[in-house]
Scaffold this motif. Structure first.
Motif, PDB file in Angstrom:
ATOM      1  N   SER A 141       0.820  -1.222   0.000  1.00 23.28           N
ATOM      2  CA  SER A 141       0.000   0.000   0.000  1.00 23.28           C
ATOM      3  C   SER A 141       0.850   1.267   0.000  1.00 23.28           C
ATOM      4  O   SER A 141       0.627   2.166  -0.830  1.00 23.28           O
ATOM      5  N   PRO A 142       1.858   1.397   0.904  1.00 23.68           N
ATOM      6  CA  PRO A 142       2.721   2.575   0.844  1.00 23.68           C
ATOM      7  C   PRO A 142       3.514   2.656  -0.453  1.00 23.68           C
ATOM      8  O   PRO A 142       3.794   3.752  -0.947  1.00 23.68           O
ATOM      9  N   ARG A 143       3.896   1.495  -1.024  1.00 21.77           N
ATOM     10  CA  ARG A 143       4.631   1.519  -2.294  1.00 21.77           C
ATOM     11  C   ARG A 143       3.756   2.063  -3.423  1.00 21.77           C
ATOM     12  O   ARG A 143       4.226   2.822  -4.283  1.00 21.77           O
ATOM     13  N   LEU A 144       2.489   1.673  -3.438  1.00 21.40           N
ATOM     14  CA  LEU A 144       1.563   2.220  -4.428  1.00 21.40           C
ATOM     15  C   LEU A 144       1.405   3.725  -4.249  1.00 21.40           C
ATOM     16  O   LEU A 144       1.330   4.478  -5.230  1.00 21.40           O
ATOM     17  N   PHE A 145       1.383   4.165  -2.985  1.00 30.13           N
ATOM     18  CA  PHE A 145       1.295   5.601  -2.716  1.00 30.13           C
ATOM     19  C   PHE A 145       2.492   6.334  -3.295  1.00 30.13           C
ATOM     20  O   PHE A 145       2.339   7.366  -3.964  1.00 30.13           O
TER      21      PHE A 145
END
Length: 242
Positions: free
Chosen positions: A173-177
């Protein structure tokens, strides 16, 4: 009046389907985990170690997980000052690592995968022991604290290679952000396309950890009647000793 108003809001807004309740709880729990965990990383990185160090990062993720467990059961201007306005994925002034995990230079893809399998297996193994009512277990309400301490143990013993994502939701999720917030596709290409390791490694590790606990411990639990007899005998022994 106040209680009546709350009751009306509850009737109007309360979710009826369990799947939606679980979604909201998991969403908020993961938010708190990433808020405290990635926040501790950001403080250490952006202050160049003046306001944080590996131990403070371990504490941030440990406490974040504990609070997330209780709940479910932002990028500041300093970022731009640190990297001179650039969104860097790798190198000395990289900031993408604040949000998601990246491998150390010495780590190969295979070893990274094994690292995540072992870490996740250890986590699931310990969680099953903590929540097993037929084992010693943990006192009711203390499970999040015990699980947080497991995360701390993993952090201080297995954090060298790539941190310790050991959770697809915590890393992907943070990587997608970061991918949509300015760091771009390099967040998926860095480290030899590292991104899939913290996603699939923990999944495999979870199965391995659960299987080990089942085969070594749970499979050999006494049946309910025998367990009750053992508990009575233990209580009798304690009374006799006192």
């Amino acid at each position: 009046m106040d209680s009546e108003c709350r009751r009306k809001w509850k009737v109007r807004l309360a979710l009826k389907r369990d799947i939606f309740k679980e979604f909201l709880a998991e969403f908020l729990g993961i938010f708190v985990l990433i808020l405290f965990g990635c926040g501790s990383v950001a403080q250490a990185v952006l202050s160049k170690g003046a306001l944080g160090e590996p131990l403070s990062i371990h504490l941030g993720f440990t406490l974040g997980l504990m609070m997330a467990a209780y709940i479910a059961g932002g990028v500041s201007d300093a970022l731009m000052d640190y990297s001179k306005g650039e969104f860097i994925v790798t190198g000395d002034n990289a900031t993408a690592g604040i949000f998601a995990s990246y491998p150390a230079k010495h780590l190969s893809i295979l070893n990274g995968f094994l690292d995540q399998v072992v870490g996740a297996a250890a986590l699931i193994l310990c969680i099953l022991a903590i929540t097993d009512s037929k084992n010693i277990g943990a006192p009711r309400g203390m499970e999040p604290l015990c699980i947080g301490l497991v995360i701390m143990a993993i952090a201080v013993s297995m954090g060298l290679n790539c941190g310790y994502p050991i959770n697809p939701a915590r890393d992907l999720s943070p990587r997608l952000f970061t991918a949509v917030a300015g760091w771009g596709g390099d967040v998926f290409r860095a480290g030899g396309c590292w991104w899939w390791i913290p996603v699939f490694g923990p999944m495999v590790g979870g199965v391995v950890g659960a299987a080990i606990y089942f085969l070594f411990i749970e499979l050999h639990h006494a049946d309910a009647q025998k367990q009750e007899e053992n508990n009575v005998q233990q209580k009798y022994d304690i009374v006799t000793l006192t």
